[in-house]
Motif scaffolding. Structure first.
Motif, PDB file in Angstrom:
ATOM      1  N   UNK A   1       0.790  -1.236   0.000  1.00 21.35           N
ATOM      2  CA  UNK A   1       0.000   0.000   0.000  1.00 21.35           C
ATOM      3  C   UNK A   1       0.821   1.285   0.000  1.00 21.35           C
ATOM      4  N   UNK A   2       2.147   1.178   0.009  1.00 22.62           N
ATOM      5  CA  UNK A   2       2.971   2.386  -0.054  1.00 22.62           C
ATOM      6  C   UNK A   2       2.670   3.152  -1.333  1.00 22.62           C
ATOM      7  N   UNK A   3       2.194   4.391  -1.169  1.00 21.76           N
ATOM      8  CA  UNK A   3       1.920   5.273  -2.304  1.00 21.76           C
ATOM      9  C   UNK A   3       1.019   4.628  -3.360  1.00 21.76           C
ATOM     10  N   UNK A   4       0.190   3.690  -2.951  1.00 19.75           N
ATOM     11  CA  UNK A   4      -0.715   3.048  -3.906  1.00 19.75           C
ATOM     12  C   UNK A   4      -2.161   3.375  -3.543  1.00 19.75           C
ATOM     13  N   UNK A   5      -3.023   3.274  -4.519  1.00 21.91           N
ATOM     14  CA  UNK A   5      -4.418   3.646  -4.333  1.00 21.91           C
ATOM     15  C   UNK A   5      -5.233   2.427  -3.909  1.00 21.91           C
ATOM     16  N   UNK A   6      -4.891   1.886  -2.728  1.00 21.67           N
ATOM     17  CA  UNK A   6      -5.603   0.699  -2.264  1.00 21.67           C
ATOM     18  C   UNK A   6      -5.682   0.676  -0.738  1.00 21.67           C
ATOM     19  N   UNK A   7      -6.520  -0.199  -0.230  1.00 22.17           N
ATOM     20  CA  UNK A   7      -6.741  -0.353   1.202  1.00 22.17           C
ATOM     21  C   UNK A   7      -6.836  -1.834   1.527  1.00 22.17           C
TER      22      UNK A   7
ATOM     23  N   UNK B   1     -10.523  -3.130  11.532  1.00 21.27           N
ATOM     24  CA  UNK B   1      -9.117  -3.380  11.225  1.00 21.27           C
ATOM     25  C   UNK B   1      -8.869  -3.046   9.756  1.00 21.27           C
ATOM     26  N   UNK B   2      -8.290  -1.871   9.526  1.00 25.07           N
ATOM     27  CA  UNK B   2      -8.081  -1.361   8.171  1.00 25.07           C
ATOM     28  C   UNK B   2      -6.682  -0.760   8.076  1.00 25.07           C
ATOM     29  N   UNK B   3      -6.095  -0.851   6.884  1.00 21.09           N
ATOM     30  CA  UNK B   3      -4.698  -0.439   6.697  1.00 21.09           C
ATOM     31  C   UNK B   3      -4.571   0.271   5.361  1.00 21.09           C
ATOM     32  N   UNK B   4      -4.028   1.512   5.395  1.00 22.30           N
ATOM     33  CA  UNK B   4      -3.944   2.310   4.179  1.00 22.30           C
ATOM     34  C   UNK B   4      -2.906   3.407   4.362  1.00 22.30           C
ATOM     35  N   UNK B   5      -2.637   4.107   3.284  1.00 18.44           N
ATOM     36  CA  UNK B   5      -1.623   5.159   3.327  1.00 18.44           C
ATOM     37  C   UNK B   5      -2.200   6.446   3.905  1.00 18.44           C
TER      38      UNK B   5
END
Length: 239
Positions: A113-119, A161-165
């Motif tokens: 997810x580094x600098x990407x458009x996703x979650x 529980x969510x993970x994103x930039x």
């Protein structure tokens, strides 16, 4: 795994000693990230628990709300405090319903997810045999409505529980919902903004049949449905 750029946000309202166990297990599993506990104007006993955690464990930061902002409002407040664009953000609950191994499994996918458009969403199976009826009913209804509108499936619409930039978190500030509906409306926002969703299977954990949950089944489900209606009405009239 380097956790320096990962910030963990835990919204907390009237937490119990389970929060101490949550933090203890994270540290025991070498998850050294900065943890931001957002105290949503809790009672004195819970404030003492949070203060104990801050003094006992390293890299703990407490954000205090002077009035109750709700789960979503608390998370958005933390977004505004975190400034570094290279940061990655993981949100999780304060009641021990996220298995530490599952948290680590998701954090270990940081490169995705580094600098990407996703979650990344931690997705519970939520079988009726393992899930209190209130939570089971609420998820079933919101999952059906989501599929009806978007023709896409999300198994666990209410997962915390969510993970994103950090870059994506800035977009979530536009979501008006502040309570339990924040994460549910976020699902629709993800589709609208064409943010790719990756679902990671995690364990379903509930304690004492979830008697102390602040999610009130039918009442909060209809509140979520009302928020969804407002979200789409705003889309229609903003065109």
């Amino acid at each position: 795994m380097n956790y320096n750029n990962i910030k963990i946000i835990i919204p907390s309202y009237n937490c119990t000693n389970k929060l101490i166990s949550v933090i203890k297990r994270l540290r025991a599993n070498n998850i050294t990230s900065q943890i931001f506990i957002v105290d949503d104007n809790s009672l004195v006993r819970s404030k003492l628990i949070i203060n104990f955690i801050k003094n006992k464990f390293s890299n703990i930061f407490v954000i205090t709300n002077n009035k109750n902002l709700g789960q979503g409002g608390s998370i958005k407040k933390a977004f505004k405090i975190l400034k570094k664009t290279e940061d990655l953000i993981c949100t999780m609950d304060d009641d021990g319903q996220h298995n530490t191994k599952d948290v680590k499994k998701i954090l270990n996918k940081a490169n995705k997810i580094y600098y990407s458009n996703c979650i990344l969403l931690g997705s519970r199976g939520l079988e009726l045999s393992k899930t209190p009826f209130n939570s089971y009913f609420g998820n079933k209804v919101s999952k059906f409505i989501f599929f009806l509108i978007n023709k896409k499936k999300i198994i666990d619409t209410q997962t915390g529980l969510r993970f994103y930039s950090k870059l994506i978190s800035n977009k979530f500030l536009k979501i008006k919902s502040n309570g339990f509906d924040f994460h549910n409306i976020m699902n629709y926002f993800l589709i609208k903004k064409k943010i790719k969703i990756y679902k990671i299977n995690i364990k379903t954990i509930y304690f004492e049949k979830n008697k102390k949950t602040r999610f009130k089944g039918i009442k909060d489900t209809f509140r979520i449905l009302n928020s969804i209606s407002k979200f789409y009405l705003n889309l229609i009239f903003s065109r």
